[in-house]
Each structure stands twice: as structure tokens, then as C-alpha cells.
Write a protein that holds these residues in place. Sequence first.
Motif, PDB file in Angstrom:
ATOM      1  N   TYR A  62       0.858  -1.180   0.000  1.00  0.00           N
ATOM      2  CA  TYR A  62       0.000   0.000   0.000  1.00  0.00           C
ATOM      3  C   TYR A  62       0.898   1.235   0.000  1.00  0.00           C
ATOM      4  CZ  TYR A  62       0.568  -1.291   4.964  1.00  0.00           C
ATOM      5  OH  TYR A  62       1.060  -1.701   6.172  1.00  0.00           O
ATOM      6  N   ALA A  63       0.320   2.378  -0.369  1.00  0.00           N
ATOM      7  CA  ALA A  63       1.129   3.556  -0.676  1.00  0.00           C
ATOM      8  C   ALA A  63       2.003   4.001   0.491  1.00  0.00           C
ATOM      9  CB  ALA A  63       0.218   4.705  -1.122  1.00  0.00           C
ATOM     10  N   SER A  64       1.496   3.911   1.714  1.00  0.00           N
ATOM     11  CA  SER A  64       2.218   4.451   2.866  1.00  0.00           C
ATOM     12  C   SER A  64       3.125   3.435   3.547  1.00  0.00           C
ATOM     13  CB  SER A  64       1.217   4.978   3.898  1.00  0.00           C
ATOM     14  OG  SER A  64       0.436   3.903   4.416  1.00  0.00           O
ATOM     15  N   ARG A  91      15.598   7.128   6.607  1.00  0.00           N
ATOM     16  CA  ARG A  91      15.070   6.663   7.889  1.00  0.00           C
ATOM     17  C   ARG A  91      15.434   5.196   8.142  1.00  0.00           C
ATOM     18  NH1 ARG A  91       8.869   8.329   7.068  1.00  0.00           N
ATOM     19  NH2 ARG A  91       9.373   7.370   5.051  1.00  0.00           N
ATOM     20  N   ARG A  92      15.517   4.837   9.405  1.00  0.00           N
ATOM     21  CA  ARG A  92      15.853   3.440   9.759  1.00  0.00           C
ATOM     22  C   ARG A  92      14.751   2.488   9.332  1.00  0.00           C
ATOM     23  NH1 ARG A  92      17.920   1.785  15.406  1.00  0.00           N
ATOM     24  NH2 ARG A  92      18.642   0.037  14.128  1.00  0.00           N
ATOM     25  N   TYR A  93      13.528   2.967   9.315  1.00  0.00           N
ATOM     26  CA  TYR A  93      12.388   2.184   8.856  1.00  0.00           C
ATOM     27  C   TYR A  93      11.823   2.883   7.614  1.00  0.00           C
ATOM     28  CZ  TYR A  93      12.604  -0.082  13.451  1.00  0.00           C
ATOM     29  OH  TYR A  93      13.013  -0.771  14.571  1.00  0.00           O
ATOM     30  N   PRO A  94      12.471   2.714   6.482  1.00  0.00           N
ATOM     31  CA  PRO A  94      12.129   3.524   5.314  1.00  0.00           C
ATOM     32  C   PRO A  94      10.865   3.050   4.603  1.00  0.00           C
ATOM     33  CG  PRO A  94      13.860   1.983   4.754  1.00  0.00           C
ATOM     34  CD  PRO A  94      13.622   1.827   6.230  1.00  0.00           C
ATOM     35  N   ALA A  95      10.394   3.879   3.681  1.00  0.00           N
ATOM     36  CA  ALA A  95       9.247   3.536   2.849  1.00  0.00           C
ATOM     37  C   ALA A  95       9.646   2.479   1.826  1.00  0.00           C
ATOM     38  CB  ALA A  95       8.729   4.783   2.141  1.00  0.00           C
ATOM     39  N   HIS A  96       8.626   1.860   1.235  1.00  0.00           N
ATOM     40  CA  HIS A  96       8.876   0.742   0.311  1.00  0.00           C
ATOM     41  C   HIS A  96       9.722   1.144  -0.887  1.00  0.00           C
ATOM     42  CE1 HIS A  96       5.733   2.245  -2.482  1.00  0.00           C
ATOM     43  NE2 HIS A  96       5.014   2.481  -1.406  1.00  0.00           N
ATOM     44  N   GLN A  97       9.647   2.414  -1.309  1.00  0.00           N
ATOM     45  CA  GLN A  97      10.444   2.847  -2.463  1.00  0.00           C
ATOM     46  C   GLN A  97      11.941   2.694  -2.201  1.00  0.00           C
ATOM     47  OE1 GLN A  97       8.012   4.602  -0.982  1.00  0.00           O
ATOM     48  NE2 GLN A  97       6.700   5.652  -2.472  1.00  0.00           N
ATOM     49  N   GLU A  98      12.341   2.912  -0.955  1.00  0.00           N
ATOM     50  CA  GLU A  98      13.758   2.791  -0.602  1.00  0.00           C
ATOM     51  C   GLU A  98      14.226   1.342  -0.664  1.00  0.00           C
ATOM     52  OE1 GLU A  98      17.528   4.422   0.921  1.00  0.00           O
ATOM     53  OE2 GLU A  98      15.827   5.126  -0.281  1.00  0.00           O
ATOM     54  N   SER A 210      -5.542  -5.760  -1.802  1.00  0.00           N
ATOM     55  CA  SER A 210      -6.171  -4.772  -2.673  1.00  0.00           C
ATOM     56  C   SER A 210      -6.159  -3.368  -2.084  1.00  0.00           C
ATOM     57  CB  SER A 210      -7.625  -5.174  -2.959  1.00  0.00           C
ATOM     58  OG  SER A 210      -7.694  -6.448  -3.555  1.00  0.00           O
ATOM     59  N   TYR A 211      -5.649  -3.206  -0.883  1.00  0.00           N
ATOM     60  CA  TYR A 211      -5.631  -1.893  -0.238  1.00  0.00           C
ATOM     61  C   TYR A 211      -4.450  -1.069  -0.744  1.00  0.00           C
ATOM     62  CZ  TYR A 211      -5.235   1.704   3.346  1.00  0.00           C
ATOM     63  OH  TYR A 211      -5.140   2.905   3.995  1.00  0.00           O
TER      64      TYR A 211
END
Length: 461
Positions: A62-64, A91-98, A210-211
Motif C-alpha cells: 500500500y502507498a504508505s 530513515r531506519r524504517y524507510p518507505a517501500h520505495q527505498e 487490494s488496499y
Amino acid sequence: MQLRVAVIGAGAAGLAAARELRREGHGPVVFERASCVGGTWVYDPDAPADSLAAGATHSSLYASLRTNLPREAMGFLDFPFAAGPDAGDPRRYPAHQEVLRYIDGFARRFDLHRLVRLHAEVLSVRRRHDQASSSWKVRWRKVGDGQDEEEEEAFDAVVVCNGHYTEPRVADIPGTTRCCMRGLEMILDADRGGAAGVDAWPGKQMHSHSYRVPDPFLDQVVVIIGAQNSGADISRELAGVAREVHMANKSAPAHTCQTLPGYHNLWLRSMVERAEEDGSVVFQDGSSIKADVIMHCTGYKYSFPFLGDDSSITVDDNRIDPLYKHVFPPHVAPRLSFIGLPFRVLAFPMFQLQSNWVAGALSGRFQLPSKQEMMQDVRTSYSELEALGWPKRYTHCLDYTQFEYNDWLAEQCGHQKIEEWRKEMLDAYRKKRVDCPETYREEWDDDLLLEQAHQDFQKYF
């Protein structure tokens, strides 16, 4: 002995397998049906048309979404996932893009892109009957080019790395018609009677697969089934827009009904008992609410639609049987193997060790036990799980035994064991997440372990 090896999937597991196979002198060919490498870490903003099925959508992001593990512990053993000066998200807990950038960087660093065939969907993997039994034929096709032509190639071995976050599992709500996800076949459990069933319930059902974003749930009442990683994160995100969010946890006592600290519209509940025609969702304590949406955050099923009976394995209640050490089917080892099946683990280090073991076993550098010995090991492991009271579906869950497993793999491969700081960092994360579920990604107290990690990383920069 150099072998031609088909690797199915170009996510982190498939890329790790390709690297180790090539290092061992083999010739890997990686099949990836998507347009780029990265597997489950490739975000697709388009949710499946059927909200309870995988469809053609591979990603479950999901996006976030951010990682729920510290990046330092997540990375491959010899390719640190450190927040360098070029990090898009330090960040130590980065977003999925990273994470996707990291995986792509791994592929570029070890020149793996040229081994990957993109838009290549594997349709079937079968033993060849006209030659030695160790040979395999792989039938595949190009995806998205308007062509339906299929090709078939021979390989000496096959390594399956197709992940296990694609085929949704849906909760079986007692007294209802349940949706059996394979083929979306509706099976009526008529013996239970009682409720009209989710099929008659007027609201919307969906799986977290699907979210994508919370906006469509504005001012709605949402029931989340499942309180693990995705269930907890999505519940908190939805609480910012929904009228009410009720997170049903099957492990919670039947009387559970409490708002979570810091929220006025987010409740932790006991498991759902049934759904009714008037839109009600009834919980185990007998209380009910009128809901607009039921979202199943209930995990995924292992699925290998391209394998036939000659693979010698079956999947029953998420147990892949028989499988020696979660990698090799004894009857066809080492010419068929699986990378990345265990869950609740530090995945990337495990991928690397499993891949090293597979590559060495194929070349003859490592000797596997006999078929009989491997089968006995499988039976023994099942007996141990039964003695612990673990259900069959947790056969490949290594939540608290992963380091014992990884150290065993390292010993087989002559590799150094997993670093102690990595093990301690995972323990510190677990404690912090329990103590501070809202803020564990932003606050931590393992600075000494972080310093040890960065000192260790220096030899790879």
C-alpha cells in the motif's frame, strides 16, 4: 559442474539466487513477469479488479507502507542496507520505495540485470521424460506484447523464487459461505447454519492485497480481520479518515472490546462470529456493529501454479510437503529447490544463505543427505511442531528459530554465522514495538548496536 538453471522470480530471493549460482559457475536464467526487478517491493497503484483475489496484480504494497524492521538488520550480509548520502529515504524504517532502490542497487552492483528476462511468465515446469530424470522443461511466454506465443526450453535445474505475498488467504467466518480463493470457487458450509453468510451481507469484502490508500474509506465503518503487521498498520491509517475501525484479533479473549490508546474511533475486538443480511457484523462477545467494509488482513497462501505432480510436492494448509530444511524436495533434490519460503524472518540474509547452499549442492561442492535421510528429517520436524501444538499452516514460520536455522545454513556453506548485533537488533526491535507500537519506527534505544552495524559495514564500502 556447470548447470543451466532456471530461476523463477526476480525479487530479492531470485536475484540472490542468480548471484550465488553465477558465483558457483552455473548459468542462471531469471524469469520475471513484471517490467522490472524487485518482486513484491514493486508498488502497483492499481488494485486487483476483484478485491478478494490476486488477479494479475503481484504487489501487495500500500502507498504508505514502511518497513517494520530496521534497515541495518534487513539487508544482505555483504551488501549493507545503510542510509548513505544517496539514500532517497534515510530513515531506519524507510518507505517501500527505498527497499526497491536497494534491491535494484544490488542487481546493478553484481551485474544481475543481464541475467533477467522481464515480461516473462513461466507457465509450466515439468520433468523431461526423453532424457535423464534430472532435466526439466520450462514453458513460458512474453507478457503484454499482444502475442500469445509460448516457448519451451530445457534446464538442468530449477530454483523457485516466486514469493508468497500474492495469493490471498481469506478468513473462514463460522456460519457463513466462505470464498475459496483458488478459482474463486464458492463453497457453502451448509452444516453450520445460522447466519445468512457473508455472501448475503450487503457490505464490501476485500483483502489487504487490494488496499492502496485510505481515501475511499472516508466516514465508513471498517472491520479489519487480523492484527498482525498489515492489520495493525492499516487500522491506524484508516482511523484517520473512517468513522470507526474495528480490528478483530483471533488471539484476543472473547470479551475484548477496547479503544486503542490515542484513538477515539479504533477498537481492538475479539474475532468476528458472523455477518448478517442487515449489515451487522457480530463479534464473539455477542456485540455487533453495522459495517460498510470487511477487510481481511489474514496473510497469503503459497502458490506454484506452474508446477506439476512431478515436482513431488503438495501444498496443504500452507505446508509445502515434503521439503528438506524448507528448500529441497527430497525426491528431486537438488535439481528443484525453493528460496524464501520461511516467514517472520529477516528475509534477505536468509535468501543469501539458502541460495549459497543450493548453488553449492548443484555443483557438488556440498553433499546433501540421502533421500531417506531427508525424508526422516522432514517427518521429525513435523513431529516437533505437533508436540509444540503448532498448526500445520505454521510449518514454515521461523519466528523464534530463524537464527538457529540460518546458523545451520551457514555451517553447511562454510559461511560466517549471522552477526550477533543483527540478532540483538531484532530482539531490541521486538521489545520496542511491543512497548511503543505507535512510535517504534521513530524512537529506538539500540544506538550501540547501530554503531556496531556501521563498523561492520565498513568492509563492504
